[in-house]
Write a protein that holds these residues in place. Structure first.
Motif, PDB file in Angstrom:
ATOM      1  N   ARG A  60       7.524 -23.542  20.796  1.00  0.00           N
ATOM      2  CA  ARG A  60       7.504 -24.743  19.973  1.00  0.00           C
ATOM      3  C   ARG A  60       7.802 -25.975  20.820  1.00  0.00           C
ATOM      4  NH1 ARG A  60      11.168 -23.419  16.612  1.00  0.00           N
ATOM      5  NH2 ARG A  60       9.959 -22.810  14.798  1.00  0.00           N
ATOM      6  N   GLY A  61       8.789 -25.861  21.699  1.00  0.00           N
ATOM      7  CA  GLY A  61       9.138 -26.984  22.559  1.00  0.00           C
ATOM      8  C   GLY A  61       8.019 -27.337  23.525  1.00  0.00           C
ATOM      9  N   ALA A 111       5.245 -29.059  21.607  1.00  0.00           N
ATOM     10  CA  ALA A 111       5.599 -30.438  21.275  1.00  0.00           C
ATOM     11  C   ALA A 111       5.407 -31.354  22.476  1.00  0.00           C
ATOM     12  CB  ALA A 111       7.042 -30.505  20.776  1.00  0.00           C
ATOM     13  N   LEU A 117      14.055 -28.000  24.639  1.00  0.00           N
ATOM     14  CA  LEU A 117      12.818 -28.608  24.151  1.00  0.00           C
ATOM     15  C   LEU A 117      12.511 -28.130  22.733  1.00  0.00           C
ATOM     16  CD1 LEU A 117      10.413 -28.449  27.244  1.00  0.00           C
ATOM     17  CD2 LEU A 117      11.272 -30.520  26.115  1.00  0.00           C
ATOM     18  N   GLY A 118      12.700 -26.832  22.499  1.00  0.00           N
ATOM     19  CA  GLY A 118      12.446 -26.292  21.171  1.00  0.00           C
ATOM     20  C   GLY A 118      13.339 -26.907  20.114  1.00  0.00           C
ATOM     21  N   SER A 142      12.022 -30.317  19.242  1.00  0.00           N
ATOM     22  CA  SER A 142      10.586 -30.440  19.000  1.00  0.00           C
ATOM     23  C   SER A 142      10.251 -31.188  17.716  1.00  0.00           C
ATOM     24  CB  SER A 142       9.940 -29.045  18.983  1.00  0.00           C
ATOM     25  OG  SER A 142      10.518 -28.228  17.978  1.00  0.00           O
ATOM     26  N   TYR A 143      10.963 -30.910  16.635  1.00  0.00           N
ATOM     27  CA  TYR A 143      10.631 -31.568  15.369  1.00  0.00           C
ATOM     28  C   TYR A 143      10.926 -33.066  15.433  1.00  0.00           C
ATOM     29  CZ  TYR A 143      10.493 -32.662  10.391  1.00  0.00           C
ATOM     30  OH  TYR A 143      10.199 -33.227   9.168  1.00  0.00           O
ATOM     31  N   TYR A 177       8.481 -34.782  17.755  1.00  0.00           N
ATOM     32  CA  TYR A 177       7.163 -34.923  17.135  1.00  0.00           C
ATOM     33  C   TYR A 177       7.152 -36.095  16.155  1.00  0.00           C
ATOM     34  CZ  TYR A 177       2.899 -33.745  14.620  1.00  0.00           C
ATOM     35  OH  TYR A 177       1.648 -33.801  14.048  1.00  0.00           O
TER      36      TYR A 177
END
Length: 342
Positions: free
Chosen positions: A15-16, A19, A269-270, A273-274, A277
């Motif tokens: 996910r990270g 992103a 990073l994960g 990520s949200y 983003y």
């Protein structure tokens, strides 16, 4: 249990990475397409446009995990709301005000439009996104609403699977007959049922069933193959192959073959990520534009935009996203038992 945890951490790491790919796509090739850079960027960054598709697969995967931890539709709705909305609302306001100051002018919206973005219904009401990246949040929110309805109406995985299979068939038909659909059918299939993306969510749900049980029935294997193959007709080559590659990487992760990507950097990073983003696109464009205006190089402007986006993402994650989730989880697990969809 440790191996299972590592596999889920591999998904967090993916996910990270996804992103970061989206950010680089927006700041380099896509900015160049919209406004023009003074330098060229590697063609491979164009694939960052499809990093969001990995997010959709992940959302499908997580949705069944959430359902298994939820005993009624109210708790399900609250779980998704606390995951999405607090950080989103802060980022809407932050992006709105920073675009007013920095631009770009073509990304500016009225304050009333910004407030309507709070509902994630703005696209359906024909209002602009406060940030271009929010198109995917509308789809996510719509998907969660459908799942809440289905969770309330259906009692078993077998029933849900039948509905999802019907949704997949509609997605195939809609993509094949795009030019022949009436405006009302186009709205139903491509807006309310998001035919271009629904199979990504469905695939994620099936992959969770496989991750949880270690096997799928023959019909579920066929269902999964059909869901994944939808990418071949929904997206142009070579991006369709890239989406299939995302599936392959996802399968490797939940099979335990990508544990080597799990480290402090990728998990960090994960975790960001949200928020990253949500906050990066329009604010970054404003920073790059301003950097050009005061005589800085394009590379310098991009570097500043990346730095500011990460700083804002860290602050939002630590002071908004994480506290909201912790507050909800503390109260949720004190009051509701865990259940599973059989």
């Amino acid at each position: 249990m440790a191996k299972a945890k590592n596999r889920l951490q591999a998904l967090d790491a993916l996910r990270g990475i996804a992103a970061l790919g989206v950010v680089l796509f927006h700041y380099l090739p896509y900015y160049d397409e919209l406004y023009g850079h003074t330098f060229s960027s590697p063609d491979v960054l164009e694939f960052g446009r499809y990093g969001v598709h990995l997010f959709f697969i992940l959302s499908g995967f997580v949705i069944l995990m959430t359902l298994e931890r939820t005993d009624n539709v109210r708790w399900f709705g609250l779980a998704r709301a606390f995951r999405l909305l607090p950080a989103l609302w802060v980022c809407i306001l932050l992006t709105f005000f920073m675009v007013q100051v920095l631009g770009p002018d073509d990304r500016s919206v009225s304050f009333s439009t910004a407030l309507i973005n709070f509902t994630l219904l703005h696209s359906y009401l024909d209002y602009s996104h406060v940030d271009g990246a929010y198109w995917s949040l509308v789809i996510e929110g719509t998907f969660y609403l459908w799942m809440a309805i289905l969770f309330y109406a259906l009692k078993s995985w077998q029933q849900l699977r039948m509905v999802l299979f019907g949704w997949l068939i509609i997605s195939y038909i809609a993509v094949f007959n795009l030019e022949n659909l009436s405006p009302s059918l186009l709205f139903l299939t491509h807006e309310l049922l998001f035919a271009m993306y629904a199979p990504l969510f469905i695939s994620g749900m099936l992959l969770y069933r496989w991750y949880k049980s270690g096997n799928l029935t023959a019909s579920e294997v066929l269902f999964l193959a059909l869901s994944m193959s939808h990418a071949l007709i929904a997206y142009p080559a070579p991006f369709s192959l890239f989406v299939l590659g995302c599936y392959a990487v996802f399968v490797l992760a939940i099979s335990g073959y990508l544990d080597f990507i799990v480290n402090r950097l990728t998990l960090w990073l994960g975790s960001l990520s949200y928020s990253l983003y949500l906050v990066h696109q329009n604010i970054g464009y404003g920073i790059i534009n301003y950097s050009y205006a005061i005589g800085l190089s394009g590379v310098t402007g991009v570097a500043i935009a990346i730095g500011v986006s990460f700083l804002l993402a860290i602050l939002i994650h630590l002071h908004v996203e994480k506290p909201a989730l912790n507050w909800f989880r503390e109260r949720r697990y004190k009051t509701a038992p865990l259940v599973a969809m059989n």
